[in-house]
Design an enzyme around this catalytic site. Structure first.
Site, short mmCIF file in Angstrom:
data_model
loop_
_atom_site.label_atom_id
_atom_site.label_comp_id
_atom_site.label_asym_id
_atom_site.label_seq_id
_atom_site.Cartn_x
_atom_site.Cartn_y
_atom_site.Cartn_z
N LYS A 113 12.77 12.71 -15.70
CA LYS A 113 12.62 14.08 -15.20
C LYS A 113 14.01 14.70 -15.10
O LYS A 113 14.91 14.14 -14.47
CB LYS A 113 11.94 14.05 -13.82
CG LYS A 113 11.91 15.42 -13.14
CD LYS A 113 11.24 15.36 -11.77
CE LYS A 113 11.44 16.68 -11.04
NZ LYS A 113 10.96 16.65 -9.65
N VAL A 130 -2.17 7.96 0.55
CA VAL A 130 -2.40 9.36 0.21
C VAL A 130 -2.57 9.53 -1.32
O VAL A 130 -3.23 10.46 -1.77
CB VAL A 130 -1.25 10.24 0.79
CG1 VAL A 130 0.05 10.03 0.03
CG2 VAL A 130 -1.62 11.70 0.83
N ILE A 140 -8.48 1.94 4.35
CA ILE A 140 -7.98 3.30 4.59
C ILE A 140 -7.29 3.86 3.34
O ILE A 140 -7.46 5.01 2.98
CB ILE A 140 -7.03 3.32 5.81
CG1 ILE A 140 -7.83 3.00 7.06
CG2 ILE A 140 -6.31 4.66 5.94
CD1 ILE A 140 -7.03 2.92 8.33
N VAL A 170 -0.76 10.39 -3.83
CA VAL A 170 0.00 11.36 -4.63
C VAL A 170 1.49 11.11 -4.35
O VAL A 170 1.83 10.20 -3.62
CB VAL A 170 -0.38 12.82 -4.29
CG1 VAL A 170 -1.67 13.23 -4.95
CG2 VAL A 170 -0.46 13.03 -2.79
N LEU A 189 5.16 10.46 5.72
CA LEU A 189 4.27 11.52 6.21
C LEU A 189 4.06 11.44 7.72
O LEU A 189 3.73 12.44 8.35
CB LEU A 189 2.93 11.45 5.48
CG LEU A 189 3.01 11.63 3.94
CD1 LEU A 189 1.64 11.38 3.31
CD2 LEU A 189 3.52 13.02 3.59
N ILE A 204 9.80 11.76 -1.12
CA ILE A 204 10.25 10.39 -1.38
C ILE A 204 11.74 10.28 -1.07
O ILE A 204 12.21 9.28 -0.51
CB ILE A 204 9.91 9.97 -2.83
CG1 ILE A 204 8.38 9.85 -2.97
CG2 ILE A 204 10.59 8.67 -3.21
CD1 ILE A 204 7.89 9.58 -4.38
N SER A 223 -4.01 -1.22 5.37
CA SER A 223 -5.46 -1.36 5.29
C SER A 223 -5.94 -0.83 3.94
O SER A 223 -5.83 0.36 3.66
CB SER A 223 -6.08 -0.56 6.44
OG SER A 223 -7.42 -0.26 6.13
N THR A 266 10.64 16.48 -2.56
CA THR A 266 11.64 15.98 -1.63
C THR A 266 11.15 14.87 -0.69
O THR A 266 11.96 14.27 0.03
CB THR A 266 12.17 17.14 -0.77
OG1 THR A 266 11.08 18.00 -0.40
CG2 THR A 266 13.20 17.94 -1.53
C1 LIG Z 1 -0.43 16.99 -2.28
C2 LIG Z 1 0.81 16.16 -2.15
C3 LIG Z 1 1.68 16.03 -3.23
C4 LIG Z 1 2.85 15.29 -3.11
N1 LIG Z 1 3.73 15.22 -4.15
C5 LIG Z 1 4.92 14.62 -3.96
C6 LIG Z 1 5.88 14.55 -5.00
O1 LIG Z 1 5.65 15.00 -6.11
N2 LIG Z 1 7.06 13.96 -4.74
C7 LIG Z 1 7.35 13.42 -3.52
O2 LIG Z 1 8.47 12.93 -3.31
N3 LIG Z 1 6.42 13.38 -2.56
C8 LIG Z 1 5.24 13.98 -2.74
N4 LIG Z 1 4.31 13.95 -1.73
C9 LIG Z 1 4.57 13.18 -0.54
C10 LIG Z 1 4.31 11.70 -0.82
O3 LIG Z 1 2.99 11.52 -1.28
C11 LIG Z 1 4.51 10.87 0.43
O4 LIG Z 1 5.75 11.17 1.00
C12 LIG Z 1 4.50 9.42 0.11
O5 LIG Z 1 3.37 9.07 -0.62
C13 LIG Z 1 4.55 8.59 1.35
O6 LIG Z 1 3.34 8.60 2.02
P1 LIG Z 1 3.21 7.62 3.26
O7 LIG Z 1 3.51 6.25 2.83
O8 LIG Z 1 4.02 8.19 4.38
O9 LIG Z 1 1.69 7.80 3.68
P2 LIG Z 1 0.28 7.14 3.02
O10 LIG Z 1 0.43 7.06 1.56
O11 LIG Z 1 -0.77 7.96 3.60
O12 LIG Z 1 0.28 5.70 3.59
C14 LIG Z 1 -0.16 5.42 4.90
C15 LIG Z 1 -0.36 3.94 5.05
O13 LIG Z 1 -0.74 3.68 6.39
C16 LIG Z 1 -1.90 2.87 6.39
N5 LIG Z 1 -2.67 3.13 7.59
C17 LIG Z 1 -2.98 4.32 8.15
N6 LIG Z 1 -3.75 4.15 9.23
C18 LIG Z 1 -3.92 2.81 9.36
C19 LIG Z 1 -4.62 1.99 10.27
N7 LIG Z 1 -5.33 2.48 11.29
N8 LIG Z 1 -4.57 0.67 10.08
C20 LIG Z 1 -3.88 0.12 9.06
N9 LIG Z 1 -3.20 0.84 8.17
C21 LIG Z 1 -3.23 2.17 8.31
C22 LIG Z 1 -2.64 3.23 5.10
O14 LIG Z 1 -3.53 2.22 4.73
C23 LIG Z 1 -1.46 3.37 4.15
O15 LIG Z 1 -1.09 2.10 3.69
C24 LIG Z 1 3.13 14.65 -1.87
C25 LIG Z 1 2.23 14.74 -0.81
C26 LIG Z 1 1.08 15.49 -0.93
C27 LIG Z 1 0.14 15.58 0.23
#
Ligand SMILES: Cc1cc2nc3c(=O)[nH]c(=O)nc-3n(C[C@H](O)[C@H](O)[C@H](O)COP(=O)(O)OP(=O)(O)OC[C@H]3O[C@@H](n4cnc5c(N)ncnc54)[C@H](O)[C@@H]3O)c2cc1C
Length: 511
Positions: free
Chosen positions: A86, A53, A50, A55, A338, A351, A47, A349
């Site tokens: 890096k 995150v 939405i 970062v 996440l 990714i 979406s 760690t």
């Molecule tokens: C402060 C911070 C710093 C970080 N720094 C690092 C780093 O340096 N190195 C590293 O390896 N990791 C880091 N991370 C972790 C990294 O950001 C995540 O592991 C990575 O971005 C994966 O996120 P994700 O895809 O699980 O979640 P998100 O990026 O949150 O993606 C979630 C997805 O689900 C979708 N979604 C959610 N709800 C709905 C819904 N109801 N309907 C449709 N779609 C929906 C969203 O649209 C999005 O596409 C960091 C995290 C944080 C919080």
């Protein structure tokens, strides 16, 4: 827990639905479609409303393996994501205010089979610089020296061990291109409801427009929301905040000032720590902090005060609970990213854990039906891996001489997991470290961080004492000379990036 090998859901898994399109969703989609795509229909729901995150820009060397599995051209990837190299992380003010060390990706010195290199360096240190010149522990690591001198190149043999800093949003777009090239269907829409079969398995995602996306198997990449595993299947969350007190972050991107260094900076503060991640086109900055010691508004103000270069956006606050879902695979849902849990980004760690989640899932992919044995094995491996990483991160907070703020006083007094307490005690007693099977961080990482954080072993291995002063001095001196010889051959990091990763058309798909 069931322990029969009978399929939970009979019938083959053919339709896979990935919920979420952040870094996790698209990393999963890219590899799954590349390797098993011919036998699967893969759809990904995300979406724009939405968003992600936003970062997650510092990585570790294992990402190179993921890219190799995908057949990614490194130069194209770097150009598309504005990546830099890096070589490690510089920890500033962690041992104490004004003291720095580096956790680099390279090996330090040369081990003997009975005793790691640290024993020889510690023996020399005990005899004193006058008797046996030995310098800093980091002088024996090419990656560490190259990082601090801002140099980088791919070396022909036994090259530098490296990772990347990358732009997270561009990386997701890059992987999306690859995934769609492999036939992944992207569906834009908001998941309004998760529908289940009578037995509890997930049947479909109902989107806000009323349409349904049905599947045999679901991968929950919905981020902190954990819509499928957490919210729908009710899997609990183990909270580790008693060991990891930081529960908030504020992030901002800034214009580049000066050269992009080939290491992440992690700067400890009284209330948490600050990251600085240099990319080709900008710098990623953030403050990880404990909300019990610092409010959001103060954190925002503090970050803006500590950045260099113009802020390119308003600072964004993110809230999290450090910890892990009780299990990450239940029924026909696996959570990756996440949605499965979160450890703060101190050692970059997350990714890596996404990558491990998808490669492990593919090793036990339930193409012929879902078996509880696969689920149990997957969950056991995930738990083992994350607990080792958790311990490694806690180490940074626990072993420090800082006592200047309530955060650091709390960390000094807190209990740590038994597995970590054992490691710290063993290193204090004997300077020994042993890597557990399948553990991410090896002896080399543990030693760099334990020494760096100020832990001084009370003894070293007797093998090192069998060497006289001259012999020990010669052994150490030769390694330092070899590091120095290689170092001068390396170009400036920024020059190398400019010539190596010049913008080209992003890759649409790989064979
Ligand atoms: C402060 C911070 C710093 C970080 N720094 C690092 C780093 O340096 N190195 C590293 O390896 N990791 C880091 N991370 C972790 C990294 O950001 C995540 O592991 C990575 O971005 C994966 O996120 P994700 O895809 O699980 O979640 P998100 O990026 O949150 O993606 C979630 C997805 O689900 C979708 N979604 C959610 N709800 C709905 C819904 N109801 N309907 C449709 N779609 C929906 C969203 O649209 C999005 O596409 C960091 C995290 C944080 C919080």
């Amino acid at each position: 827990m069931q322990h029969t090998n009978a399929p939970l859901r009979t019938g083959p898994v053919r339709r896979v639905v990935i919920a979420g399109g952040g870094t996790a969703g698209w990393m999963v989609a890219a590899l799954l479609s590349k390797v098993l795509g011919k036998g699967l229909a893969i759809r990904l729901v995300e979406s724009d409303e939405i968003g992600t995150v936003g970062v997650g820009e510092a990585t570790i060397p294992t990402l190179l393996t993921y890219h190799q599995l995908l057949g990614i051209n490194e130069q194209e990837f770097m150009a598309a994501t504005q990546a830099t190299f890096k070589l490690g992380i510089q920890f500033e003010n962690w041992r104490n205010v004004g003291e720095d060390y580096v956790h680099s990706f390279g090996l330090t010195g040369k081990d003997h089979w009975t005793a790691g290199f640290q024993h020889f360096w510690l023996a020399a240190r005990q005899r004193g610089e006058q008797r046996v010149p030995h310098g800093d522990y980091g002088d024996y690591c090419l990656e560490l020296r190259a990082g601090l001198e801002n140099r980088f190149a791919h070396l022909p043999r036994n090259g530098l061990n490296y990772a990347f800093h990358l732009d997270a949003s561009r990386y997701a777009v890059f992987l999306r291109g690859i995934s769609q090239g492999h036939g992944v269907q992207r569906i834009e829409g908001k998941i309004a409801q998760v529908l289940q079969h009578d037995d509890g398995d997930i049947r479909a995602l109902r989107l806000a427009d009323g349409s349904e996306v049905e599947g045999d198997f679901f991968i929950d990449c919905t981020g902190f929301r954990s819509l499928l595993l957490g919210q729908t299947l009710g899997v609990g969350f183990e909270d580790w905040s008693h060991w990891l007190p930081c529960d908030s972050a504020v992030a901002v991107q800034t214009a580049s000032v000066g050269e992009a260094v080939p290491y992440t900076r992690s700067i400890a503060h009284p209330f948490g720590w600050q990251w600085r991640i240099p990319l080709q086109h900008r710098v990623g900055n953030g403050l990880v902090f404990a909300s019990r010691y610092l409010g959001d508004d103060e954190a925002r103000a503090m970050l803006l005060q500590k950045i260099e270069g113009e802020a390119l956006m308003q600072p964004r606050v993110l809230k999290f609970t450090p910890g892990q879902r009780d299990v990450t695979w239940k029924r026909n849902v696996v959570a990756i990213g996440l949605a499965s849990g979160f450890l703060e980004p101190l050692e970059s760690t997350s990714i890596h854990l996404i990558q491990r989640g998808i490669t492990r899932l593919m090793q036990c992919f339930p193409a012929g039906g879902i078996h509880q044995t696969d689920i149990d094995e997957y969950n056991r491996q995930v738990r083992d891996e994350i607990e080792h990483i958790r311990d490694f991160i806690i180490l940074h907070y626990k072993v420090t001489n800082r006592r200047d703020a309530p955060l650091w006083q709390h960390c000094a007094a807190m209990d740590v997991p038994q597995s970590l307490a054992h490691r710290i005690q063993m290193f204090s007693d004997t300077a020994r470290v042993f890597k557990a099977p399948h553990e991410l961080f090896g002896e080399n990482s543990w030693i760099q961080v334990m020494l760096g954080q100020g832990l001084t072993p009370g003894a070293h291995h007797p093998t090192a004492d069998l060497m006289g002063d001259d012999e020990l001095g010669h052994f150490l001196g030769e390694i330092r000379k070899q590091v120095a010889r290689q170092l001068v051959q390396l170009p400036r990091h920024e020059d190398y990036v400019r010539s190596y990763a010049a913008p080209v058309q992003p890759q649409a798909a790989t064979a």
